[in-house]
Each structure stands twice: as structure tokens, then as C-alpha cells.
Design a protein around this motif. Structure first.
Motif, mmCIF file in Angstrom:
data_model
loop_
_atom_site.group_PDB
_atom_site.id
_atom_site.type_symbol
_atom_site.label_atom_id
_atom_site.label_comp_id
_atom_site.label_asym_id
_atom_site.label_seq_id
_atom_site.Cartn_x
_atom_site.Cartn_y
_atom_site.Cartn_z
ATOM 1 N N PHE A 105 -61.934 -30.701 -30.663
ATOM 2 C CA PHE A 105 -62.464 -29.337 -30.624
ATOM 3 C C PHE A 105 -63.855 -29.323 -31.240
ATOM 4 N N ASP A 106 -64.577 -28.267 -30.966
ATOM 5 C CA ASP A 106 -65.886 -28.025 -31.570
ATOM 6 C C ASP A 106 -65.730 -26.920 -32.609
ATOM 7 N N ASP A 107 -66.458 -27.030 -33.712
ATOM 8 C CA ASP A 107 -66.429 -25.945 -34.692
ATOM 9 C C ASP A 107 -67.760 -25.850 -35.423
ATOM 10 N N PHE A 108 -68.033 -24.654 -35.924
ATOM 11 C CA PHE A 108 -69.125 -24.435 -36.870
ATOM 12 C C PHE A 108 -68.838 -23.151 -37.621
ATOM 13 N N ARG A 109 -69.561 -22.926 -38.706
ATOM 14 C CA ARG A 109 -69.357 -21.730 -39.526
ATOM 15 C C ARG A 109 -70.673 -21.019 -39.766
ATOM 16 N N ASP A 110 -70.562 -19.720 -40.019
ATOM 17 C CA ASP A 110 -71.725 -18.992 -40.508
ATOM 18 C C ASP A 110 -72.030 -19.431 -41.942
ATOM 19 N N ILE A 111 -73.148 -19.009 -42.468
ATOM 20 C CA ILE A 111 -73.605 -19.517 -43.768
ATOM 21 C C ILE A 111 -72.639 -19.199 -44.910
ATOM 22 N N LYS A 112 -71.831 -18.149 -44.744
ATOM 23 C CA LYS A 112 -70.847 -17.808 -45.777
ATOM 24 C C LYS A 112 -69.415 -18.094 -45.330
ATOM 25 N N VAL A 121 -49.823 -30.260 -38.173
ATOM 26 C CA VAL A 121 -48.924 -30.420 -37.036
ATOM 27 C C VAL A 121 -47.489 -30.330 -37.534
ATOM 28 N N ASN A 122 -46.776 -29.314 -37.082
ATOM 29 C CA ASN A 122 -45.370 -29.130 -37.476
ATOM 30 C C ASN A 122 -45.167 -29.239 -38.981
ATOM 31 N N GLY A 123 -46.089 -28.639 -39.738
ATOM 32 C CA GLY A 123 -45.955 -28.603 -41.192
ATOM 33 C C GLY A 123 -46.588 -29.757 -41.927
ATOM 34 N N THR A 124 -47.118 -30.752 -41.210
ATOM 35 C CA THR A 124 -47.748 -31.911 -41.841
ATOM 36 C C THR A 124 -49.264 -31.756 -41.831
ATOM 37 N N LEU A 125 -49.874 -31.740 -43.014
ATOM 38 C CA LEU A 125 -51.328 -31.643 -43.124
ATOM 39 C C LEU A 125 -51.963 -33.016 -42.934
ATOM 40 N N LEU A 126 -53.147 -33.027 -42.300
ATOM 41 C CA LEU A 126 -53.768 -34.292 -41.908
ATOM 42 C C LEU A 126 -55.057 -34.607 -42.658
ATOM 43 N N GLY A 127 -55.317 -33.885 -43.736
ATOM 44 C CA GLY A 127 -56.478 -34.216 -44.554
ATOM 45 C C GLY A 127 -57.618 -33.226 -44.410
ATOM 46 N N GLU A 128 -58.360 -33.061 -45.486
ATOM 47 C CA GLU A 128 -59.425 -32.060 -45.539
ATOM 48 C C GLU A 128 -60.666 -32.496 -44.773
ATOM 49 N N LEU A 129 -61.223 -31.555 -44.027
ATOM 50 C CA LEU A 129 -62.478 -31.745 -43.306
ATOM 51 C C LEU A 129 -63.474 -30.688 -43.757
ATOM 52 N N THR A 130 -64.751 -30.973 -43.567
ATOM 53 C CA THR A 130 -65.815 -30.054 -43.963
ATOM 54 C C THR A 130 -66.400 -29.374 -42.742
ATOM 55 N N SER A 131 -66.479 -28.064 -42.788
ATOM 56 C CA SER A 131 -67.093 -27.306 -41.706
ATOM 57 C C SER A 131 -68.575 -27.099 -41.994
ATOM 58 N N LEU A 132 -69.398 -27.329 -40.980
ATOM 59 C CA LEU A 132 -70.850 -27.251 -41.137
ATOM 60 C C LEU A 132 -71.399 -26.013 -40.436
ATOM 61 N N THR A 133 -72.644 -25.699 -40.708
ATOM 62 C CA THR A 133 -73.298 -24.564 -40.052
ATOM 63 C C THR A 133 -73.898 -24.955 -38.708
ATOM 64 N N LEU A 155 -54.965 -24.701 -37.446
ATOM 65 C CA LEU A 155 -56.297 -24.998 -37.957
ATOM 66 C C LEU A 155 -56.527 -24.021 -39.109
ATOM 67 N N ILE A 156 -56.436 -24.538 -40.333
ATOM 68 C CA ILE A 156 -56.382 -23.704 -41.535
ATOM 69 C C ILE A 156 -57.725 -23.759 -42.252
ATOM 70 N N GLY A 157 -58.403 -22.625 -42.341
ATOM 71 C CA GLY A 157 -59.701 -22.558 -42.994
ATOM 72 C C GLY A 157 -59.607 -21.984 -44.397
ATOM 73 N N TYR A 158 -60.499 -22.430 -45.285
ATOM 74 C CA TYR A 158 -60.496 -21.907 -46.654
ATOM 75 C C TYR A 158 -61.830 -22.186 -47.330
ATOM 76 N N ASN A 159 -62.000 -21.562 -48.495
ATOM 77 C CA ASN A 159 -63.183 -21.782 -49.331
ATOM 78 C C ASN A 159 -64.458 -21.207 -48.727
ATOM 79 N N ASP A 160 -64.360 -19.958 -48.199
ATOM 80 C CA ASP A 160 -65.603 -19.292 -47.792
ATOM 81 C C ASP A 160 -66.211 -18.593 -49.003
ATOM 82 N N SER A 161 -67.473 -18.196 -48.892
ATOM 83 C CA SER A 161 -68.149 -17.536 -50.010
ATOM 84 C C SER A 161 -68.188 -16.031 -49.832
ATOM 85 N N SER A 162 -67.673 -15.556 -48.698
ATOM 86 C CA SER A 162 -67.596 -14.126 -48.432
ATOM 87 C C SER A 162 -66.710 -13.930 -47.219
ATOM 88 N N SER A 163 -65.924 -12.843 -47.229
ATOM 89 C CA SER A 163 -65.117 -12.531 -46.055
ATOM 90 C C SER A 163 -65.747 -11.407 -45.234
#
Length: 216
Positions: A105-112, A121-133, A155-163
Motif C-alpha cells: 500500500f501507499d501512505d503518507f501523513r499531514d504534518i500533524k 493480521v488476526n490479532g498479530t502485530l508485525l512491528g512499528e513503521l514510521t509514516s512520512l509526510t 492498519l493502526i495509526g498512533y502518535n499524531d501531534s493533533s487530531s
């Protein structure tokens, strides 16, 4: 008349195994039609929509991608508890199983937006990735997941600086790949039937006199 030999059995099982091991597109979400419905689905599976859980807000597909906010938890455990994720489920039809190979998949995030995410997958986490702008092309190995009747991908996102504004996480061109194979019981049955036919043929041949003429 079909002649079965020991080589035929080996060849059958090898051919089956070889074909079943080949990867293929199982489901795709490209969002070009600006909705959450799967755009391509393998013949022998069904797929849910590309759903946002309750914690993902301001959801839109208007830009031919999937965009949402609300990924403000500090870690993946809290993000999961608070439903801060995208999710879809693929279910194999009766008599089939899923052997996954990878998800791209392709992904990116806004600055915040959320700085980190994980694939589950079926309850098994596969390791932390970093989302870029800037857009990143992801390829996550799922080869450990085989023989599944269904696969729920998060696809579980976290650690934003603003919602609020400028905090979206954007996903596009989501493809789940692998093989949709007959369940092992079907292959075991085939492996049992063919040797049985061989034995029956050999038994019949022993009952026929050596110089007898057999009508075809």
C-alpha cells in the motif's frame, strides 16, 4: 482409458503443490471510485469494505484515497483499545483457505498526522513503521499466515501531534496478495484416491491370464 502410475501420483501432487504456492492478488482497494468497496476480489473469497473503526474520524474517500484523523494515542495498545485504525476482512469460500504472501500500500501523513503505525493480521502485530509526510510504498511480508479461513487486516495509526486540521493519515492502492487454495483435506483425499485406483488396476491385471486377449 486413463492409465495411473506411481509417477502420475507424484506428478499430480507436485503440480498441485506448485500451482497452489504461486502468489496472486486476493483483494485490492484503489479508491478510484471514491468509496470503501473492494475494487478487485479473488473468485474464491469475499471481502468486507475498507472500514474505519470508531476512533478514526473525518473519514473521506473524495480524493480517490482513504483519509482519516483521530490517531492521537501514544502507542499501538492504546490505539487498538480506542479503535484508531482502518480494517478489512477477507474470507475464503467453503472448501478453500488463504495462504498470504504480503500486503502492499501507499501512505503518507499531514504534518500533524500519526508518526507511527503497525499492520496487524488476526490479532498479530508485525512491528512499528514510521509514516512520512511524503508518499511511501509499503510492502509487508505476511508469508507466516497460511491455512486461514479468514484474515482480518488492521492498519493502526498512533502518535499524531493533533487530531484537528493537518492531522490526516492517507492510504491508497491497498493490495493483499497470496494464494487461495483448496483446503488440505481436498488434497489429502486426492492423494488417497489415486493410489486406490492404482491398486485396483493392479489387482485386475493379476486376475487376467497372461495370454488372454482383453477387449478394449
Amino acid at each position: 482409458m486413463i492409465r495411473f502410475t506411481s509417477l502420475s501420483v507424484v506428478a499430480f501432487l507436485a503440480l498441485a503443490g506448485g500451482n497452489l504456492a504461486q502468489g496472486a492478488l486476493i483483494v485490492e482497494f484503489n479508491f478510484n471510485d471514491q468509496n470503501a468497496v473492494a475494487d478487485t476480489v479473488h473468485t474464491n473469497v469475499t471481502s468486507s469494505n475498507f472500514n474505519n473503526a470508531a476512533g478514526a474520524t473525518n473519514v473521506t474517500f473524495a480524493a480517490s484515497n482513504a483519509s482519516a484523523r483521530g490517531f492521537g494515542e501514544a502507542n499501538v495498545t492504546d490505539a487498538t483499545t480506542n479503535f484508531d485504525y482502518w480494517e478489512f476482512t477477507v474470507t475464503a469460500n467453503s472448501g478453500y483457505a488463504l495462504n498470504l504472501s504480503n500486503i502492499t500500500f501507499d501512505d503518507f501523513r499531514d504534518i500533524k498526522g500519526p508518526e507511527n503505525f503497525q499492520v496487524e493480521v488476526n490479532g498479530t502485530l508485525l512491528g512499528e513503521l514510521t509514516s512520512l509526510t511524503t508518499v511511501s510504498n509499503r510492502n509487508v511480508n505476511l508469508a507466516a499466515f497460511t491455512g486461514l479461513s479468514a484474515a482480518t487486516i488492521r492498519l493502526i495509526g498512533y502518535n499524531d501531534s493533533s487530531s484537528g486540521s493537518n492531522s490526516d493519515w492517507i492510504l491508497d492502492n491497498v493490495q493483499l496478495n497470496g494464494a487461495v487454495v483448496p483446503e488440505p483435506s481436498g488434497l489429502l483425499l486426492a492423494g488417497a484416491v489415486i493410489p486406490g485406483l492404482l491398486m485396483a488396476r493392479r489387482r485386475k491385471q493379476r486376475l487376467i491370464p497372461e495370454n488372454a486377449v482383453v477387449a478394449s
